[in-house]
Enzyme design. Structure first.
Site, PDB file in Angstrom:
ATOM      1  N   TYR A 216      -7.143  -3.494 -12.684  1.00  0.00           N
ATOM      2  CA  TYR A 216      -7.716  -4.504 -13.583  1.00  0.00           C
ATOM      3  C   TYR A 216      -7.199  -5.871 -13.171  1.00  0.00           C
ATOM      4  CZ  TYR A 216     -10.716  -3.018 -17.349  1.00  0.00           C
ATOM      5  OH  TYR A 216     -11.811  -2.648 -18.072  1.00  0.00           O
TER       6      TYR A 216
ATOM      7  N   GLU B 264      -8.598  -9.122 -14.585  1.00  0.00           N
ATOM      8  CA  GLU B 264      -9.339 -10.176 -15.304  1.00  0.00           C
ATOM      9  C   GLU B 264      -8.706 -11.530 -15.029  1.00  0.00           C
ATOM     10  OE1 GLU B 264      -9.584  -9.108 -19.426  1.00  0.00           O
ATOM     11  OE2 GLU B 264     -10.993  -7.485 -19.019  1.00  0.00           O
TER      12      GLU B 264
ATOM     13  N   ASP C 181     -31.645 -19.219  -6.191  1.00  0.00           N
ATOM     14  CA  ASP C 181     -31.260 -17.812  -6.035  1.00  0.00           C
ATOM     15  C   ASP C 181     -31.707 -17.409  -4.629  1.00  0.00           C
ATOM     16  OD1 ASP C 181     -31.073 -15.095  -5.970  1.00  0.00           O
ATOM     17  OD2 ASP C 181     -32.022 -14.749  -7.912  1.00  0.00           O
TER      18      ASP C 181
ATOM     19  N   THR D 153     -27.390 -12.111  -3.945  1.00  0.00           N
ATOM     20  CA  THR D 153     -26.837 -10.769  -3.877  1.00  0.00           C
ATOM     21  C   THR D 153     -26.207 -10.624  -2.501  1.00  0.00           C
ATOM     22  OG1 THR D 153     -29.047 -10.037  -3.276  1.00  0.00           O
ATOM     23  CG2 THR D 153     -28.331  -9.566  -5.503  1.00  0.00           C
TER      24      THR D 153
ATOM     25  N   LYS E 220     -28.520  -7.465   0.497  1.00  0.00           N
ATOM     26  CA  LYS E 220     -29.851  -7.478   1.123  1.00  0.00           C
ATOM     27  C   LYS E 220     -29.677  -7.908   2.583  1.00  0.00           C
ATOM     28  CE  LYS E 220     -32.340  -8.122  -3.228  1.00  0.00           C
ATOM     29  NZ  LYS E 220     -31.462  -8.621  -4.297  1.00  0.00           N
TER      30      LYS E 220
ATOM     31  N   ARG F 102     -23.314  -3.623  -2.627  1.00  0.00           N
ATOM     32  CA  ARG F 102     -24.150  -4.030  -3.762  1.00  0.00           C
ATOM     33  C   ARG F 102     -23.341  -4.973  -4.646  1.00  0.00           C
ATOM     34  NH1 ARG F 102     -28.803  -2.439  -5.043  1.00  0.00           N
ATOM     35  NH2 ARG F 102     -28.744  -1.278  -3.108  1.00  0.00           N
TER      36      ARG F 102
END
Ligand code: DSN
Length: 422
Positions: free
Chosen positions: A61, A63, A207, A233, A236, A242
């Site tokens: 974790y 954060e 984007d 992203t 691609k 991903r």
């Protein structure tokens, strides 16, 4: 043990405990090797990218951001995230990068939250003309929480006309303009979008999900000098894991984006995926990636020309990037029919609306084909002529089982000659 070997060993030991699960993973691996992947938003990552995702970083974790975390024990994941951020900044020539967004849509959530207040007026590309769900679909967060209006391509040219976009922006006076698409095959004029945004007093969000790898490889003009914020992203054309990523130049935007990603839209970052993003970014910084990007675009051009030569209609008359929209109505088929016919011969693609489509999205009149994944496995222009011939053979003879059987056999031979991971 090197990372790939370690991952393989981990797979083997897990396989023994969860056979049904690992059988499905093996089957998917075999499918990817056997079929030619023409879905424009997919790619085949390197083994090292996959290895990074199969590490103990998934246990942590973290954060917050490097140096300012809400959990102890983050000294090593801080190094990982800093490497990823530095590489993203270097690759896209941006002052700031956020590599925590879990996906492109979550990157867009953060960008919208950072740039405009809820219910602000936004002008973005119509989904029906190649836009994206997170650019204002009424059931997506974007359409629910913001007032979206859309611009589209022209009827004749099937291209964006920047004079028309400007007229619309002047009439609408949006707080934000969004550029970027998931099914548009032409160069997007980000400089013109920047000018229009400044003229109407709007922010510009680009984007670049589909074309991130082409921008990285110098095959598409970069939006970074023109946009307030650029989202993308990583899986691609950029050929990473991903996930999502955001870059910008303005310090105030960077602060707002960081807080919009965490705690705005997400909790703990996926550190194993961030490690994999770092690997992919190093690969994209290597000069060989520019050759890859060039080959992706060259392959798409030849595939489009071959299909057009066989009577299929390419939307807008061709392509400047990694994808094309193929209108299959000259063959008296719907996009759904074409997707199924091609799938039956191990060519994977997706049905897609074409501009001003008469069919609903569930049927559509076209298919979207992309060359990012097949270029990764080594196919070049001569293979695109063969591939285009196969696609045309199958679509022109939808009920002829002998054509399908022949093409499926030939697709298999080509796939075996160009393995992905062996
Ligand atoms: N679903 C993606 C695509 O296929 O283009 C966009 O996020």
């Amino acid at each position: 043990m090197n990372p790939a070997a370690a991952t393989h060993a981990a797979h083997r030991s897990t396989e023994h405990r969860d056979q049904a699960l690992w059988a499905a993973v093996e089957a998917e691996s075999a499918r990817q090797e056997a079929q030619l992947e023409l879905i424009a938003s997919e790619n085949h990552t390197s083994r090292e990218v996959i290895a990074a995702m199969g590490t103990v970083l998934t246990n942590k974790y973290a954060e917050g951001y490097p140096g300012k975390r809400y959990y102890g024990g983050c000294e090593h994941v801080d190094v990982v995230e800093d490497i990823a951020r530095d590489r993203a900044k270097q690759l896209f020539k941006a002052a700031h990068a956020n590599v925590q967004a879990h996906s492109g849509t979550q990157a867009n959530i953060a960008a919208l939250m950072a740039l405009v207040p809820p219910r602000a007026r936004v002008l973005a590309m119509s989904l029906d003309h190649g836009g994206h769900l997170s650019h204002g679909h009424p059931k997506n967060f974007s359409g629910v929480f913001y007032e979206f209006h859309s611009y589209g391509v022209e009827r004749g040219s099937e291209r964006l006309d920047m004079d028309k976009v400007r007229e619309q922006a002047l009439a609408l006076r949006p707080a934000l303009i969004m550029a970027g698409a998931s099914a548009y095959s032409r160069i997007i004029d980000f400089a013109a979008f920047g000018q229009i945004a400044r003229e109407v007093g709007a922010k510009l969000l680009v984007d670049q999900a589909h074309i991130a790898g082409l921008v990285a490889g110098g095959e598409h003009p970069s939006p970074v000098p023109h946009a307030d914020v650029v989202t993308m992203t990583t899986h691609k054309t950029l050929r990473g894991p991903r996930g999502g990523m955001i870059v910008c130049n303005d310090e105030a935007h960077a602060k707002a984006l960081n807080s919009a990603v965490f705690p705005g839209g997400q909790g703990g970052p996926f550190m194993h995926v961030i490690a994999a993003k770092a690997v992919a970014l190093r690969e994209a910084l290597d000069p060989s990636f520019a050759h890859y990007a060039r080959a992706v675009v060259a392959n798409a051009k030849v595939l489009a020309q071959t299909l057009a030569g066989r009577g299929l209609r390419i939307v807008s008359g061709g392509t400047d990037n990694h994808l094309m929209l193929v209108d299959v109505t000259p063959m008296k088929l719907t996009g759904k029919d074409a997707e199924n016919l091609l799938h039956a011969v191990d060519l994977t693609c997706n049905k897609n609306l074409i501009p001003y489509d008469q069919n609903p999205p569930t049927k559509a009149s076209g298919v979207r084909l992309g060359t990012a994944a097949i270029t990764t496995r080594g196919l070049r222009e001569e293979h695109m002529r063969t591939l285009g011939g196969w696609i045309a053979d199958v679509l022109a003879n939808p009920t002829d089982a002998s054509v399908a059987a022949r093409v499926r056999g030939e697709v298999g031979e080509l796939a075996r000659a160009f393995p992905i991971y062996v």
